[in-house]
Motif scaffolding. Structure first.
Motif, PDB file in Angstrom:
ATOM      1  N   GLY A  95       0.793  -1.231   0.000  1.00 27.23           N
ATOM      2  CA  GLY A  95       0.000   0.000   0.000  1.00 27.23           C
ATOM      3  C   GLY A  95       0.821   1.274   0.000  1.00 27.23           C
ATOM      4  O   GLY A  95       0.576   2.187  -0.788  1.00 27.23           O
ATOM      5  N   ARG A  96       1.818   1.377   0.899  1.00 24.15           N
ATOM      6  CA  ARG A  96       2.639   2.597   0.977  1.00 24.15           C
ATOM      7  C   ARG A  96       3.458   2.797  -0.297  1.00 24.15           C
ATOM      8  O   ARG A  96       3.637   3.929  -0.746  1.00 24.15           O
ATOM      9  CB  ARG A  96       3.589   2.546   2.171  1.00 24.15           C
ATOM     10  CG  ARG A  96       3.045   2.976   3.511  1.00 24.15           C
ATOM     11  CD  ARG A  96       2.314   4.274   3.506  1.00 24.15           C
ATOM     12  NE  ARG A  96       3.128   5.404   3.914  1.00 24.15           N
ATOM     13  CZ  ARG A  96       2.670   6.639   4.024  1.00 24.15           C
ATOM     14  NH1 ARG A  96       1.417   6.915   3.761  1.00 24.15           N
ATOM     15  NH2 ARG A  96       3.455   7.616   4.384  1.00 24.15           N
ATOM     16  N   ASP A  97       3.955   1.705  -0.875  1.00 25.35           N
ATOM     17  CA  ASP A  97       4.701   1.818  -2.130  1.00 25.35           C
ATOM     18  C   ASP A  97       3.794   2.330  -3.241  1.00 25.35           C
ATOM     19  O   ASP A  97       4.209   3.146  -4.072  1.00 25.35           O
ATOM     20  CB  ASP A  97       5.312   0.471  -2.518  1.00 25.35           C
ATOM     21  CG  ASP A  97       6.394   0.019  -1.556  1.00 25.35           C
ATOM     22  OD1 ASP A  97       7.024   0.879  -0.904  1.00 25.35           O
ATOM     23  OD2 ASP A  97       6.604  -1.202  -1.439  1.00 25.35           O
ATOM     24  N   PHE A  98       2.558   1.845  -3.267  1.00 20.22           N
ATOM     25  CA  PHE A  98       1.593   2.305  -4.268  1.00 20.22           C
ATOM     26  C   PHE A  98       1.308   3.795  -4.088  1.00 20.22           C
ATOM     27  O   PHE A  98       1.236   4.537  -5.072  1.00 20.22           O
ATOM     28  CB  PHE A  98       0.303   1.478  -4.181  1.00 20.22           C
ATOM     29  CG  PHE A  98      -0.719   1.842  -5.217  1.00 20.22           C
ATOM     30  CD1 PHE A  98      -0.499   1.602  -6.560  1.00 20.22           C
ATOM     31  CD2 PHE A  98      -1.924   2.416  -4.843  1.00 20.22           C
ATOM     32  CE1 PHE A  98      -1.447   1.938  -7.522  1.00 20.22           C
ATOM     33  CE2 PHE A  98      -2.879   2.745  -5.784  1.00 20.22           C
ATOM     34  CZ  PHE A  98      -2.640   2.513  -7.130  1.00 20.22           C
TER      35      PHE A  98
ATOM     36  N   THR B 186       0.600  11.637   2.883  1.00 17.75           N
ATOM     37  CA  THR B 186       0.284  11.813   4.298  1.00 17.75           C
ATOM     38  C   THR B 186       0.970  10.741   5.132  1.00 17.75           C
ATOM     39  O   THR B 186       1.502   9.763   4.605  1.00 17.75           O
ATOM     40  CB  THR B 186      -1.239  11.792   4.544  1.00 17.75           C
ATOM     41  OG1 THR B 186      -1.758  10.526   4.119  1.00 17.75           O
ATOM     42  CG2 THR B 186      -1.932  12.924   3.802  1.00 17.75           C
ATOM     43  N   LYS B 187       0.907  10.893   6.429  1.00  9.99           N
ATOM     44  CA  LYS B 187       1.698  10.048   7.331  1.00  9.99           C
ATOM     45  C   LYS B 187       1.238   8.602   7.431  1.00  9.99           C
ATOM     46  O   LYS B 187       1.953   7.768   7.951  1.00  9.99           O
ATOM     47  CB  LYS B 187       1.744  10.673   8.721  1.00  9.99           C
ATOM     48  CG  LYS B 187       0.386  10.796   9.371  1.00  9.99           C
ATOM     49  CD  LYS B 187       0.485  11.496  10.706  1.00  9.99           C
ATOM     50  CE  LYS B 187      -0.920  11.753  11.246  1.00  9.99           C
ATOM     51  NZ  LYS B 187      -0.915  12.536  12.427  1.00  9.99           N
ATOM     52  N   GLY B 188       0.083   8.261   6.962  1.00 13.49           N
ATOM     53  CA  GLY B 188      -0.381   6.863   7.034  1.00 13.49           C
ATOM     54  C   GLY B 188      -1.520   6.725   8.008  1.00 13.49           C
ATOM     55  O   GLY B 188      -2.663   6.948   7.649  1.00 13.49           O
TER      56      GLY B 188
ATOM     57  N   ILE C  54      -7.074  10.028   3.709  1.00 12.29           N
ATOM     58  CA  ILE C  54      -6.416  10.656   2.564  1.00 12.29           C
ATOM     59  C   ILE C  54      -4.946  10.259   2.556  1.00 12.29           C
ATOM     60  O   ILE C  54      -4.265  10.324   3.567  1.00 12.29           O
ATOM     61  CB  ILE C  54      -6.559  12.193   2.620  1.00 12.29           C
ATOM     62  CG1 ILE C  54      -8.033  12.584   2.519  1.00 12.29           C
ATOM     63  CG2 ILE C  54      -5.725  12.868   1.533  1.00 12.29           C
ATOM     64  CD1 ILE C  54      -8.748  12.097   1.251  1.00 12.29           C
ATOM     65  N   ASP C  55      -4.474   9.838   1.382  1.00 10.59           N
ATOM     66  CA  ASP C  55      -3.096   9.388   1.242  1.00 10.59           C
ATOM     67  C   ASP C  55      -2.184  10.433   0.598  1.00 10.59           C
ATOM     68  O   ASP C  55      -0.996  10.475   0.874  1.00 10.59           O
ATOM     69  CB  ASP C  55      -3.052   8.100   0.425  1.00 10.59           C
ATOM     70  CG  ASP C  55      -3.857   6.998   1.091  1.00 10.59           C
ATOM     71  OD1 ASP C  55      -3.633   6.747   2.291  1.00 10.59           O
ATOM     72  OD2 ASP C  55      -4.718   6.405   0.423  1.00 10.59           O
ATOM     73  N   ILE C  56      -2.775  11.250  -0.302  1.00 11.27           N
ATOM     74  CA  ILE C  56      -1.976  12.248  -1.016  1.00 11.27           C
ATOM     75  C   ILE C  56      -2.722  13.580  -1.036  1.00 11.27           C
ATOM     76  O   ILE C  56      -3.916  13.622  -1.347  1.00 11.27           O
ATOM     77  CB  ILE C  56      -1.695  11.810  -2.468  1.00 11.27           C
ATOM     78  CG1 ILE C  56      -0.913  10.497  -2.496  1.00 11.27           C
ATOM     79  CG2 ILE C  56      -0.934  12.904  -3.225  1.00 11.27           C
ATOM     80  CD1 ILE C  56      -0.740   9.908  -3.890  1.00 11.27           C
TER      81      ILE C  56
ATOM     82  N   ILE D  58      -6.538  12.951  -2.084  1.00 11.56           N
ATOM     83  CA  ILE D  58      -6.617  11.714  -2.872  1.00 11.56           C
ATOM     84  C   ILE D  58      -6.450  10.495  -1.977  1.00 11.56           C
ATOM     85  O   ILE D  58      -5.492  10.398  -1.208  1.00 11.56           O
ATOM     86  CB  ILE D  58      -5.543  11.719  -3.981  1.00 11.56           C
ATOM     87  CG1 ILE D  58      -5.716  12.977  -4.856  1.00 11.56           C
ATOM     88  CG2 ILE D  58      -5.606  10.436  -4.807  1.00 11.56           C
ATOM     89  CD1 ILE D  58      -4.514  13.313  -5.698  1.00 11.56           C
ATOM     90  N   GLN D  59      -7.378   9.574  -2.121  1.00  3.64           N
ATOM     91  CA  GLN D  59      -7.335   8.288  -1.435  1.00  3.64           C
ATOM     92  C   GLN D  59      -6.795   7.272  -2.447  1.00  3.64           C
ATOM     93  O   GLN D  59      -7.329   7.166  -3.553  1.00  3.64           O
ATOM     94  CB  GLN D  59      -8.747   7.917  -0.989  1.00  3.64           C
ATOM     95  CG  GLN D  59      -8.941   6.508  -0.498  1.00  3.64           C
ATOM     96  CD  GLN D  59      -8.232   6.207   0.796  1.00  3.64           C
ATOM     97  OE1 GLN D  59      -7.045   5.897   0.766  1.00  3.64           O
ATOM     98  NE2 GLN D  59      -8.921   6.287   1.888  1.00  3.64           N
ATOM     99  N   CYS D  60      -5.740   6.550  -2.102  1.00  2.00           N
ATOM    100  CA  CYS D  60      -5.167   5.534  -2.984  1.00  2.00           C
ATOM    101  C   CYS D  60      -5.587   4.150  -2.497  1.00  2.00           C
ATOM    102  O   CYS D  60      -5.506   3.871  -1.302  1.00  2.00           O
ATOM    103  CB  CYS D  60      -3.644   5.610  -2.986  1.00  2.00           C
ATOM    104  SG  CYS D  60      -2.989   7.153  -3.635  1.00  2.00           S
ATOM    105  N   LYS D  61      -6.005   3.315  -3.430  1.00  2.00           N
ATOM    106  CA  LYS D  61      -6.394   1.946  -3.086  1.00  2.00           C
ATOM    107  C   LYS D  61      -5.732   0.977  -4.053  1.00  2.00           C
ATOM    108  O   LYS D  61      -6.064   0.931  -5.229  1.00  2.00           O
ATOM    109  CB  LYS D  61      -7.921   1.770  -3.155  1.00  2.00           C
ATOM    110  CG  LYS D  61      -8.677   2.541  -2.092  1.00  2.00           C
ATOM    111  CD  LYS D  61      -8.364   2.019  -0.719  1.00  2.00           C
ATOM    112  CE  LYS D  61      -9.177   2.706   0.352  1.00  2.00           C
ATOM    113  NZ  LYS D  61      -8.725   2.350   1.690  1.00  2.00           N
TER     114      LYS D  61
END
Length: 144
Positions: free
Chosen positions: A37-40, A59-61, A67-69, A80-83
């Motif tokens: 997930g973090r790599d993505f 973001t910090k996780g 929100i991830d970005i 942005i939420q990354c999945k």
């Protein structure tokens, strides 16, 4: 030293993107489908930078309010939420992007995934005004 790190990151991103495109064309699994997930999230952040987004921040996780970005492009701010999933993305991701967009006071909320979205997720996104960036969109970003 920072410049060398930046150049290395961009070079790595270019190599990963090329491998992803070649494997998708050959019908094999793409490296993005095997990322953690973090790599993505990091991959997506770099991809956004290459597509003209600025102030791109992963973001910090934990405790990121879904929100991830955080990013900006042409004066528009994004949450942005990354999945990185093995199955279609459901409503929960849409709800997280909606809540996170407001929490971070951003103009646009989006979900970026290596998959596609369920019909209920698409309906929720329309109602909540969340952008859906699916596998097709991600592939087109990598090919630009």
């Amino acid at each position: 030293m920072v410049l060398i790190s930046a150049i290395a990151a961009i070079s790595l991103m270019a190599v990963i993107t090329l491998i992803c495109i070649m494997k998708r064309k050959a019908g094999g699994p793409s490296p993005i489908d095997e990322m953690e997930g973090r790599d993505f999230e990091q991959f997506c952040a770099e991809l956004l930078r290459e597509r003209g987004f600025v102030e791109v921040e992963v973001t910090k996780g934990s405790g990121d309010y879904g929100i991830d970005i955080l990013a900006e492009k042409d004066g528009v701010t994004y949450a942005i939420q990354c999945k990185r999933y093995d199955t279609p993305v459901g409503v929960k991701a849409i709800q997280e992007a909606y809540a996170g967009r407001d929490y971070y006071d951003r103009m646009v909320g989006a979900v970026l995934t290596n998959q596609y979205f369920t019909a209920p997720a698409v309906e929720a996104a329309k109602k909540l005004k969340i952008l859906l960036w699916d596998r097709g969109y991600l592939d087109s970003m990598m090919q630009e």
